[in-house]
Design a protein around this motif. Structure first.
Motif, PDB file in Angstrom:
ATOM      1  N   GLY A 387       0.849  -1.279   0.056  1.00  7.44           N
ATOM      2  CA  GLY A 387       0.029  -0.323   0.170  1.00  7.44           C
ATOM      3  C   GLY A 387       0.784   1.219  -0.033  1.00  7.44           C
ATOM      4  N   ALA A 388       1.932   1.280  -0.032  1.00  7.67           N
ATOM      5  CA  ALA A 388       2.849   2.564   0.522  1.00  7.67           C
ATOM      6  C   ALA A 388       3.420   3.444  -1.563  1.00  7.67           C
ATOM      7  N   MET A 389       3.266   2.585  -2.044  1.00 10.21           N
ATOM      8  CA  MET A 389       4.047   2.501  -4.395  1.00 10.21           C
ATOM      9  C   MET A 389       2.271   2.444  -4.957  1.00 10.21           C
ATOM     10  N   LEU A 390       2.028   3.051  -5.838  1.00 13.11           N
ATOM     11  CA  LEU A 390       1.673   2.297  -6.926  1.00 13.11           C
ATOM     12  C   LEU A 390       2.160   2.706  -8.278  1.00 13.11           C
ATOM     13  N   MET A 391       2.356   1.804  -9.315  1.00 11.91           N
ATOM     14  CA  MET A 391       2.718   2.095 -10.720  1.00 11.91           C
ATOM     15  C   MET A 391       1.509   2.280 -11.307  1.00 11.91           C
ATOM     16  N   TYR A 392       2.040   3.190 -12.291  1.00 11.54           N
ATOM     17  CA  TYR A 392       0.847   3.678 -13.788  1.00 11.54           C
ATOM     18  C   TYR A 392       1.293   3.688 -15.037  1.00 11.54           C
ATOM     19  N   ALA A 393       0.623   3.897 -16.095  1.00  8.86           N
ATOM     20  CA  ALA A 393       0.705   4.101 -17.278  1.00  8.86           C
ATOM     21  C   ALA A 393       0.835   5.344 -17.431  1.00  8.86           C
ATOM     22  N   THR A 394       1.856   5.712 -18.133  1.00  4.37           N
ATOM     23  CA  THR A 394       2.087   7.748 -18.819  1.00  4.37           C
ATOM     24  C   THR A 394       2.796   7.718 -20.059  1.00  4.37           C
ATOM     25  N   LYS A 395       3.060   8.833 -20.525  1.00  4.77           N
ATOM     26  CA  LYS A 395       3.257   8.968 -21.781  1.00  4.77           C
ATOM     27  C   LYS A 395       4.602   9.838 -21.076  1.00  4.77           C
ATOM     28  N   ARG A 396       5.926  10.054 -21.840  1.00  2.00           N
ATOM     29  CA  ARG A 396       7.459  11.054 -22.173  1.00  2.00           C
ATOM     30  C   ARG A 396       7.236  10.842 -24.009  1.00  2.00           C
ATOM     31  N   GLY A 397       6.659  11.944 -24.318  1.00  2.00           N
ATOM     32  CA  GLY A 397       7.052  12.636 -25.518  1.00  2.00           C
ATOM     33  C   GLY A 397       5.464  11.628 -26.189  1.00  2.00           C
ATOM     34  N   SER A 398       5.879  11.196 -27.972  1.00  2.00           N
ATOM     35  CA  SER A 398       4.917  10.326 -27.461  1.00  2.00           C
ATOM     36  C   SER A 398       5.155   8.290 -27.593  1.00  2.00           C
ATOM     37  N   LYS A 399       6.396   8.334 -26.567  1.00  2.00           N
ATOM     38  CA  LYS A 399       6.116   7.088 -26.134  1.00  2.00           C
ATOM     39  C   LYS A 399       5.338   7.088 -25.272  1.00  2.00           C
ATOM     40  N   GLY A 400       4.500   5.909 -24.643  1.00  2.00           N
ATOM     41  CA  GLY A 400       4.574   5.201 -23.688  1.00  2.00           C
ATOM     42  C   GLY A 400       5.133   4.299 -21.838  1.00  2.00           C
ATOM     43  N   ILE A 401       5.727   4.990 -21.346  1.00  2.00           N
ATOM     44  CA  ILE A 401       6.054   4.800 -20.322  1.00  2.00           C
ATOM     45  C   ILE A 401       5.107   4.068 -19.358  1.00  2.00           C
ATOM     46  N   SER A 414      10.206   7.064 -11.964  1.00  2.00           N
ATOM     47  CA  SER A 414       9.530   6.509 -14.122  1.00  2.00           C
ATOM     48  C   SER A 414      10.444   4.995 -14.751  1.00  2.00           C
ATOM     49  N   LEU A 415       9.795   4.492 -14.857  1.00  2.00           N
ATOM     50  CA  LEU A 415      10.547   3.069 -15.661  1.00  2.00           C
ATOM     51  C   LEU A 415       9.859   3.515 -17.601  1.00  2.00           C
ATOM     52  N   PRO A 416      10.778   3.976 -18.614  1.00  2.00           N
ATOM     53  CA  PRO A 416      11.062   3.882 -19.214  1.00  2.00           C
ATOM     54  C   PRO A 416      11.066   2.461 -20.238  1.00  2.00           C
ATOM     55  N   SER A 417      10.845   1.984 -21.211  1.00  2.00           N
ATOM     56  CA  SER A 417      11.732   1.059 -21.884  1.00  2.00           C
ATOM     57  C   SER A 417      12.897   1.264 -22.939  1.00  2.00           C
ATOM     58  N   GLN A 418      13.270   0.545 -23.408  1.00  2.00           N
ATOM     59  CA  GLN A 418      14.525   0.557 -24.043  1.00  2.00           C
ATOM     60  C   GLN A 418      13.651   0.435 -25.265  1.00  2.00           C
ATOM     61  N   GLN A 419      12.726  -0.506 -25.427  1.00  2.00           N
ATOM     62  CA  GLN A 419      12.211  -0.289 -27.346  1.00  2.00           C
ATOM     63  C   GLN A 419      10.776  -0.592 -26.555  1.00  2.00           C
ATOM     64  N   GLY A 420       9.884   0.164 -27.869  1.00  2.00           N
ATOM     65  CA  GLY A 420       8.288  -0.117 -27.720  1.00  2.00           C
ATOM     66  C   GLY A 420       7.666   0.495 -26.658  1.00  2.00           C
ATOM     67  N   ASN A 421       6.460   0.269 -26.900  1.00  3.82           N
ATOM     68  CA  ASN A 421       5.772   1.057 -25.760  1.00  3.82           C
ATOM     69  C   ASN A 421       5.459   0.097 -24.775  1.00  3.82           C
ATOM     70  N   VAL A 422       5.381   0.898 -23.392  1.00  3.40           N
ATOM     71  CA  VAL A 422       5.075  -0.038 -22.190  1.00  3.40           C
ATOM     72  C   VAL A 422       3.314   0.763 -21.917  1.00  3.40           C
ATOM     73  N   ARG A 423       2.281  -0.407 -20.905  1.00  2.00           N
ATOM     74  CA  ARG A 423       1.065   0.233 -20.656  1.00  2.00           C
ATOM     75  C   ARG A 423       0.999  -0.737 -19.603  1.00  2.00           C
ATOM     76  N   GLU A 424      -0.286  -0.588 -19.257  1.00  2.00           N
ATOM     77  CA  GLU A 424      -1.051  -2.182 -18.205  1.00  2.00           C
ATOM     78  C   GLU A 424      -0.828  -1.646 -16.866  1.00  2.00           C
ATOM     79  N   PRO A 425       0.106  -1.677 -16.275  1.00  2.00           N
ATOM     80  CA  PRO A 425       1.073  -2.260 -14.758  1.00  2.00           C
ATOM     81  C   PRO A 425      -0.384  -3.052 -14.419  1.00  2.00           C
ATOM     82  N   ALA A 426       0.239  -3.804 -14.124  1.00  2.00           N
ATOM     83  CA  ALA A 426      -0.264  -4.811 -13.050  1.00  2.00           C
ATOM     84  C   ALA A 426       0.451  -5.799 -11.636  1.00  2.00           C
TER      85      ALA A 426
END
Length: 432
Positions: A387-401, A414-426
């Motif tokens: 219950g201390a933190m939460l992960m979420y999806a957002t954008k940096r420029g046009s890239k999903g992180i 933040s946790l940007p991906s080295q390739q591709g767009n990332v979304r929907e963390p669980a």
């Protein structure tokens, strides 16, 4: 990612589309920390074996603690000495650096694995807090480090650590000019990412079972949305729905026996509960508006969900025993994707005010709202099991992180991906 100015139904269906590369890693970037973090020195551990370990366990522990935002690890280059145990710790030297705690440790080989013995020493109290041991297999050095970090973090902050947990997420890449999607599994710091399953059609809404063995998700592989459950360890998979129309937003009950979901098989998107043992579907809501995005309260007696029955998307609570529905949110013209903290006291949501989508929390008793994030298109919040933190999806420029924030908004990374767009963390539950 489509904008959330379209109907809630379309946002539910398409707003969280992701995809994936099996080799892609997420890279942690610390954005902001607590104003007064506790200085802790994790001294390089002594190694009793031959050669060099494939992972620097003490560095992994330091990175875990730093990511919490509540602890500031002392840089190695600032350390005046490298003690191997509490008896070698010079309290005067560490006080000169302002260090409050020192972690010392000793790694030694075992049959098919490793043993870590580590100590936590309180510098200003001039006492040893504990000595503990962690063991792991030959490929589990990172697991050993995360478990040690959990112990250290809890001893210092009083909060159970969640560094040893994992997350699933979706990542999108291009293959032959076509989008390719995959469900990914990684450590919560983004390391050791691996592909669970690849898809040529969108996949969305992953949800962990309470025992951490399975995920439920929505796949469009059949040509329309369908809900699947999959054992992430064995790969065993079962299709749970194949109804016409909407099949979305699966979420496990706290005891793992049921799945709440959204189906439009009777004409309108409504909340249903599937009993996994019997395969029986029970319709829980009956309203001409769109009811979607259910999530269980920790006691399993009620669901929170999103509905536009009041004219605009807001969050409601459904008591399962009586069918009573109560509206929970009133602040802002859009509140959706509800998630509840493990203690049942805090509601996390996607909140829109003045046209900007952010992540916000609300005290369920007082109704007090707090905006946690500052970017313009934040979504898909998932809460850590402590219950201390939460992960979420957002954008940096046009890239999903992916990004993370503490529930008091004092810690962000933040946790940007080295390739591709990332979304929907669980975020996973604890595995013990």
């Amino acid at each position: 990612m489509m904008k959330k100015t379209v109907s809630l139904l379309f946002a539910t269906l398409l707003g969280c589309v992701l995809a994936v590369s099996a080799r892609a890693q997420l890279v942690v970037e610390i954005d902001d920390g607590n104003d007064n973090p506790t200085p802790v020195a994790v001294v390089p551990f002594d190694w009793a074996g031959s050669g060099v370990l494939p992972e620097d366990v003490s560095s992994i522990i330091s990175a875990d603690l730093r990511r919490s935002g509540l602890i500031a690890p002392v840089p190695r280059e600032d350390m005046l000495s490298f003690p191997k145990n509490p008896e070698e710790v010079s309290f005067r030297d560490w006080r000169m650096l302002g260090t409050e705690y020192v972690v010392t440790g000793r790694m030694q080989p075992q049959a098919n694995g490793y043993l870590l013995s580590f100590d936590l020493t309180n510098i200003f109290g001039q006492r040893k807090v504990f000595t503990k041991q962690v063991t792991g297999g030959a490929q589990q050095l990172r697991d050993i480090a995360h478990r040690a970090a959990d112990e250290i973090f809890e001893a210092i902050t009083g909060i159970r650590g969640a560094f040893g947990t994992q997350m699933v997420y979706v990542q999108e890449t291009q293959r032959g000019g076509q989008p390719s999607y995959a469900l990914m599994l990684s450590d919560i710091d983004g390391a050791r990412a691996r592909q669970i399953r690849r898809f040529s059609a969108p996949v969305m809404s992953p949800s962990w079972s309470p025992n951490g063995q399975e995920v439920a998700y929505v796949s469009f592989e059949t040509g329309r949305p369908a809900i699947f459950r999959e054992n992430i360890r064995t790969g065993a998979r079962q299709q749970l729905t194949n109804f016409k129309g909407l099949n979305s937003s699966p979420t496990w009950s706290p005891d793992g026996s049921k799945l709440a979901m959204v189906l439009s098989k009777d004409g309108n998107p409504e909340i249903y509960v599937l009993d996994l043992a019997s395969g029986r579907f029970t319709r829980m809501t009956r309203h001409f508006s769109i009811d979607t995005e259910p999530n269980w309260m920790p006691d399993g007696k009620s669901l929170v969900f999103t509905s536009d029955r009041g004219g605009k998307p807001q969050i409601y609570q459904l008591t399962l025993a009586t069918g009573q529905v109560d509206r929970l949110t009133f602040d802002g013209d859009y509140n959706a994707r509800p998630r509840v903290s493990p203690d049942g006291k805090t509601l996390v949501m996607v909140h829109r005010s003045r046209g900007v989508f952010t992540i916000a929390t609300m005290d369920i008793v007082s109704g007090q709202m707090r905006v946690l994030t500052e970017t313009r298109l934040d979504e898909s919040p998932s809460i850590a099991p402590n219950g201390a933190m939460l992960m979420y999806a957002t954008k940096r420029g046009s890239k999903g992180i992916l990004a993370a924030v503490s529930l008091d908004a004092g810690v962000k990374y933040s946790l940007p991906s080295q390739q591709g767009n990332v979304r929907e963390p669980a975020w996973s539950p604890y595995f013990d």
